[in-house]
Design a protein around this motif. Structure first.
Motif, PDB file in Angstrom:
ATOM      1  N   ALA A   1      55.800  52.758  15.877  1.00  0.00           N
ATOM      2  CA  ALA A   1      56.990  53.602  16.002  1.00  0.00           C
ATOM      3  C   ALA A   1      56.624  55.074  16.166  1.00  0.00           C
ATOM      4  O   ALA A   1      57.324  55.816  16.856  1.00  0.00           O
ATOM      5  CB  ALA A   1      57.898  53.410  14.796  1.00  0.00           C
TER       6      ALA A   1
ATOM      7  N   ASN B   1      64.375  53.517  20.224  1.00  0.00           N
ATOM      8  CA  ASN B   1      65.181  52.466  19.609  1.00  0.00           C
ATOM      9  C   ASN B   1      65.487  51.328  20.563  1.00  0.00           C
ATOM     10  O   ASN B   1      66.430  50.584  20.329  1.00  0.00           O
ATOM     11  CB  ASN B   1      66.512  53.061  19.113  1.00  0.00           C
ATOM     12  CG  ASN B   1      66.301  54.087  18.046  1.00  0.00           C
ATOM     13  OD1 ASN B   1      66.217  55.272  18.338  1.00  0.00           O
ATOM     14  ND2 ASN B   1      66.195  53.646  16.815  1.00  0.00           N
ATOM     15  N   SER B   2      64.727  51.172  21.628  1.00  0.00           N
ATOM     16  CA  SER B   2      65.093  50.147  22.604  1.00  0.00           C
ATOM     17  C   SER B   2      64.461  48.783  22.344  1.00  0.00           C
ATOM     18  O   SER B   2      64.915  47.790  22.896  1.00  0.00           O
ATOM     19  CB  SER B   2      64.767  50.610  24.026  1.00  0.00           C
ATOM     20  OG  SER B   2      63.382  50.697  24.213  1.00  0.00           O
TER      21      SER B   2
ATOM     22  N   GLU C   1      63.070  46.149  19.199  1.00  0.00           N
ATOM     23  CA  GLU C   1      62.897  45.877  17.773  1.00  0.00           C
ATOM     24  C   GLU C   1      61.717  44.923  17.623  1.00  0.00           C
ATOM     25  O   GLU C   1      61.701  43.852  18.228  1.00  0.00           O
ATOM     26  CB  GLU C   1      64.155  45.256  17.177  1.00  0.00           C
ATOM     27  CG  GLU C   1      64.037  45.072  15.674  1.00  0.00           C
ATOM     28  CD  GLU C   1      65.363  44.776  15.010  1.00  0.00           C
ATOM     29  OE1 GLU C   1      66.237  45.662  15.040  1.00  0.00           O
ATOM     30  OE2 GLU C   1      65.522  43.656  14.499  1.00  0.00           O
TER      31      GLU C   1
ATOM     32  N   GLN D   1      62.108  49.715  14.948  1.00  0.00           N
ATOM     33  CA  GLN D   1      62.590  49.951  16.303  1.00  0.00           C
ATOM     34  C   GLN D   1      61.693  51.003  16.918  1.00  0.00           C
ATOM     35  O   GLN D   1      61.341  52.001  16.283  1.00  0.00           O
ATOM     36  CB  GLN D   1      64.045  50.399  16.294  1.00  0.00           C
ATOM     37  CG  GLN D   1      64.973  49.260  15.913  1.00  0.00           C
ATOM     38  CD  GLN D   1      66.435  49.607  16.112  1.00  0.00           C
ATOM     39  OE1 GLN D   1      66.793  50.719  16.448  1.00  0.00           O
ATOM     40  NE2 GLN D   1      67.281  48.623  15.881  1.00  0.00           N
TER      41      GLN D   1
ATOM     42  N   ARG E   1      69.582  53.032  23.415  1.00  0.00           N
ATOM     43  CA  ARG E   1      69.668  52.850  21.963  1.00  0.00           C
ATOM     44  C   ARG E   1      70.513  51.629  21.644  1.00  0.00           C
ATOM     45  O   ARG E   1      71.572  51.416  22.205  1.00  0.00           O
ATOM     46  CB  ARG E   1      70.283  54.088  21.319  1.00  0.00           C
ATOM     47  CG  ARG E   1      70.380  53.990  19.824  1.00  0.00           C
ATOM     48  CD  ARG E   1      70.887  55.311  19.236  1.00  0.00           C
ATOM     49  NE  ARG E   1      71.015  55.215  17.806  1.00  0.00           N
ATOM     50  CZ  ARG E   1      70.032  55.348  16.942  1.00  0.00           C
ATOM     51  NH1 ARG E   1      68.818  55.578  17.385  1.00  0.00           N
ATOM     52  NH2 ARG E   1      70.239  55.250  15.652  1.00  0.00           N
ATOM     53  N   HIS E   2      70.032  50.846  20.689  1.00  0.00           N
ATOM     54  CA  HIS E   2      70.760  49.679  20.208  1.00  0.00           C
ATOM     55  C   HIS E   2      71.416  50.042  18.891  1.00  0.00           C
ATOM     56  O   HIS E   2      70.783  50.619  18.023  1.00  0.00           O
ATOM     57  CB  HIS E   2      69.794  48.510  20.016  1.00  0.00           C
ATOM     58  CG  HIS E   2      70.376  47.442  19.172  1.00  0.00           C
ATOM     59  ND1 HIS E   2      71.356  46.615  19.622  1.00  0.00           N
ATOM     60  CD2 HIS E   2      70.155  47.096  17.890  1.00  0.00           C
ATOM     61  CE1 HIS E   2      71.703  45.790  18.650  1.00  0.00           C
ATOM     62  NE2 HIS E   2      70.983  46.072  17.582  1.00  0.00           N
ATOM     63  N   THR E   3      72.703  49.693  18.722  1.00  0.00           N
ATOM     64  CA  THR E   3      73.380  50.081  17.482  1.00  0.00           C
ATOM     65  C   THR E   3      74.003  48.929  16.709  1.00  0.00           C
ATOM     66  O   THR E   3      74.152  49.023  15.504  1.00  0.00           O
ATOM     67  CB  THR E   3      74.478  51.124  17.764  1.00  0.00           C
ATOM     68  OG1 THR E   3      75.386  50.586  18.723  1.00  0.00           O
ATOM     69  CG2 THR E   3      73.884  52.421  18.264  1.00  0.00           C
TER      70      THR E   3
ATOM     71  N   PRO F   1      69.628  43.006  18.886  1.00  0.00           N
ATOM     72  CA  PRO F   1      69.102  43.915  19.909  1.00  0.00           C
ATOM     73  C   PRO F   1      68.777  43.165  21.198  1.00  0.00           C
ATOM     74  O   PRO F   1      68.381  41.994  21.156  1.00  0.00           O
ATOM     75  CB  PRO F   1      67.825  44.466  19.280  1.00  0.00           C
ATOM     76  CG  PRO F   1      67.885  44.112  17.851  1.00  0.00           C
ATOM     77  CD  PRO F   1      68.779  42.938  17.710  1.00  0.00           C
TER      78      PRO F   1
END
Length: 124
Positions: free
Chosen positions: A41, A47-48, A50, A60, A66-68, A72
């Motif tokens: 990391a 954050n794309s 995991e 991540q 970005r994944h929220t 993912p």
């Protein structure tokens, strides 16, 4: 901003060395996995993707969308020994994917260009 480290780098390197020498206890393996996930990391912030190494940890990483919420779109999952092999260069990404030790889904899930982590490389 890079993620906050929870694992002391010296303790992490010691745990990775113990694992590589075959002298690691469960606590060492967990510490080594967490340290190397944090290192990933740090070297590839984002954050794309995991990366999951149950039960030791997940992170991540990799710049991109970005994944929220929910599952993912880009996930890498493996066991602790395979992850540490990838991180140290003793296991090849292609081999681990081909024989099912690594489950990678999503178009951005191929993180082979970031491995091994033990080789000095600039952040991506």
């Amino acid at each position: 901003m890079p993620p906050r480290r929870r694992t002391d780098p010296a303790a992490g390197r010691t745990a990775v060395t113990a694992w590589a020498q075959g002298a690691a206890e469960r606590r060492d393996v967990t510490t080594a996995v967490r340290y190397t996930l944090e290192e990933l990391a740090d070297r590839a912030p984002g954050n794309s993707v995991e990366v999951r190494v149950p039960p030791a940890g997940a992170v991540q990483a990799v710049a991109g969308p970005r994944h929220t919420r929910g599952t993912p779109p880009n996930v890498v999952e493996t066991d602790p020994d395979t992850w540490l092999g990838l991180a140290t260069g003793t296991v090849a990404w292609a081999d681990a994917v081909a024989d099912g030790r690594v489950h990678a889904s999503g178009e951005r899930s191929d993180i082979s260009h970031l491995l091994p982590l033990t080789v000095e490389r600039p952040a991506v």
